[in-house]
Enzyme design. Structure first.
Site, PDB file in Angstrom:
ATOM      1  N   CYS A  96      27.356  43.607  36.747  1.00 38.95           N
ATOM      2  CA  CYS A  96      25.916  43.622  36.952  1.00 38.95           C
ATOM      3  C   CYS A  96      25.409  45.100  36.968  1.00 38.95           C
ATOM      4  O   CYS A  96      26.303  45.679  36.657  1.00 38.95           O
ATOM      5  CB  CYS A  96      25.352  42.591  37.979  1.00 38.95           C
ATOM      6  SG  CYS A  96      25.599  43.074  39.596  1.00 38.95           S
TER       7      CYS A  96
ATOM      8  N   ASP B  41      25.365  39.832  34.157  1.00 38.84           N
ATOM      9  CA  ASP B  41      23.913  39.505  33.646  1.00 38.84           C
ATOM     10  C   ASP B  41      23.436  40.485  32.622  1.00 38.84           C
ATOM     11  O   ASP B  41      24.232  41.174  31.946  1.00 38.84           O
ATOM     12  CB  ASP B  41      23.002  39.905  34.990  1.00 38.84           C
ATOM     13  CG  ASP B  41      22.944  41.150  35.521  1.00 38.84           C
ATOM     14  OD1 ASP B  41      23.455  41.926  34.904  1.00 38.84           O
ATOM     15  OD2 ASP B  41      22.245  41.304  36.389  1.00 38.84           O
TER      16      ASP B  41
ATOM     17  N   HIS C 257      46.475  46.154  47.819  1.00 39.81           N
ATOM     18  CA  HIS C 257      46.173  45.769  49.200  1.00 39.81           C
ATOM     19  C   HIS C 257      45.359  44.443  49.471  1.00 39.81           C
ATOM     20  O   HIS C 257      45.661  43.945  50.391  1.00 39.81           O
ATOM     21  CB  HIS C 257      45.293  46.763  49.995  1.00 39.81           C
ATOM     22  CG  HIS C 257      46.097  48.201  50.021  1.00 39.81           C
ATOM     23  ND1 HIS C 257      45.801  49.215  50.825  1.00 39.81           N
ATOM     24  CD2 HIS C 257      47.337  48.387  49.653  1.00 39.81           C
ATOM     25  CE1 HIS C 257      46.816  50.002  51.043  1.00 39.81           C
ATOM     26  NE2 HIS C 257      47.721  49.615  50.238  1.00 39.81           N
TER      27      HIS C 257
ATOM     28  N   HIS D 235      49.793  42.980  53.919  1.00 43.30           N
ATOM     29  CA  HIS D 235      48.431  42.625  53.060  1.00 43.30           C
ATOM     30  C   HIS D 235      48.316  41.309  52.820  1.00 43.30           C
ATOM     31  O   HIS D 235      47.299  40.955  52.958  1.00 43.30           O
ATOM     32  CB  HIS D 235      48.554  43.514  51.923  1.00 43.30           C
ATOM     33  CG  HIS D 235      48.529  44.929  52.110  1.00 43.30           C
ATOM     34  ND1 HIS D 235      47.601  45.673  52.658  1.00 43.30           N
ATOM     35  CD2 HIS D 235      49.683  45.910  51.671  1.00 43.30           C
ATOM     36  CE1 HIS D 235      48.128  47.004  52.864  1.00 43.30           C
ATOM     37  NE2 HIS D 235      49.217  47.099  52.178  1.00 43.30           N
TER      38      HIS D 235
ATOM     39  N   THR E  83      24.685  47.090  39.603  1.00 46.62           N
ATOM     40  CA  THR E  83      25.312  47.745  40.789  1.00 46.62           C
ATOM     41  C   THR E  83      26.603  47.273  41.002  1.00 46.62           C
ATOM     42  O   THR E  83      27.494  47.862  41.666  1.00 46.62           O
ATOM     43  CB  THR E  83      24.508  47.545  41.874  1.00 46.62           C
ATOM     44  OG1 THR E  83      24.460  46.272  42.319  1.00 46.62           O
ATOM     45  CG2 THR E  83      22.817  48.388  41.954  1.00 46.62           C
TER      46      THR E  83
HETATM   47  C1  RB5 Z   1      19.172  43.613  37.496  1.00 48.64           C
HETATM   48  O1  RB5 Z   1      17.947  44.369  37.366  1.00 48.64           O
HETATM   49  C2  RB5 Z   1      19.872  44.176  38.606  1.00 48.64           C
HETATM   50  O2  RB5 Z   1      19.303  43.942  39.789  1.00 48.64           O
HETATM   51  C3  RB5 Z   1      21.368  43.404  38.705  1.00 48.64           C
HETATM   52  O3  RB5 Z   1      22.037  43.602  37.581  1.00 48.64           O
HETATM   53  C4  RB5 Z   1      22.195  43.885  39.782  1.00 48.64           C
HETATM   54  O4  RB5 Z   1      22.326  45.314  39.968  1.00 48.64           O
HETATM   55  C5  RB5 Z   1      22.100  43.204  41.100  1.00 48.64           C
HETATM   56  O5  RB5 Z   1      22.713  43.430  42.174  1.00 48.64           O
END
Ligand code: RB5
Length: 150
Positions: free
Chosen positions: A73, A17, A106, A141, A75
């Site tokens: 993304c 993203d 694993h 595994h 996180t």
């Molecule tokens: C975008 O701001 C953020 O929410 C996205 O990149 C991600 O971290 C969502 O899980």
């Protein structure tokens, strides 16, 4: 950075993203030798919805149209949650090399998920290298991953 034998390029699909866009471009530039990239977007830093990029990557891996994938993304959680809805997809959120290694050994992870807002691009490149050079250990595994699909 070279990872694979130059003559046999691994088909990898990558998607991100807006939070992962810059890291996606960096990774492609660092691993142009060993990988044949298929880029599912996004193609700029304008705000987008991560499932729109995670689903196509997961679908390609699930349907064996790509050997493995990378999703990015902010996180890592949003794309991981989305990708893991797909049958036979094992998307692993990795924030260091050891976790990437274990995700392959694993879990036979077939999508590497990176949290762009929490790791440096240099560390991300090391994680990519580790993920794509580590083999699945099989044995007990394999029995365990056989129990994942619903
Ligand atoms: C975008 O701001 C953020 O929410 C996205 O990149 C991600 O971290 C969502 O899980």
């Amino acid at each position: 950075m070279q990872v694979m034998n130059k003559t046999v390029k691994m088909k990898i699909i990558i998607g991100a993203d807006h939070a992962g866009y810059e890291l996606k471009e960096y990774i492609k530039s660092q691993f142009s030798d060993g990988f044949e990239w298929q880029d599912a977007g996004t193609f700029g830093s304008e705000s987008v919805d991560y499932p729109d990029y995670a689903h196509p990557v997961a679908e390609a891996v699930s349907e064996n149209k790509a050997e493995k994938g990378i999703l990015i993304c902010g996180t890592g959680n949003g794309v991981a949650m989305t990708a893991n809805k797909h049958r036979d997809v094992r998307a692993a959120l990795c924030w260091n090399e050891e976790i990437a290694k274990l995700a392959r050994q694993h879990n036979d992870a077939n999508i590497l998920v990176l949290p762009a807002r929490f790791i440096s691009k240099e560390l991300a490149a090391e994680i990519v290298k580790c993920f794509f050079t580590t083999e699945f250990e099989g044995g007990r595994h394999a029995r365990r991953i056989g129990k994942i699909n619903l």
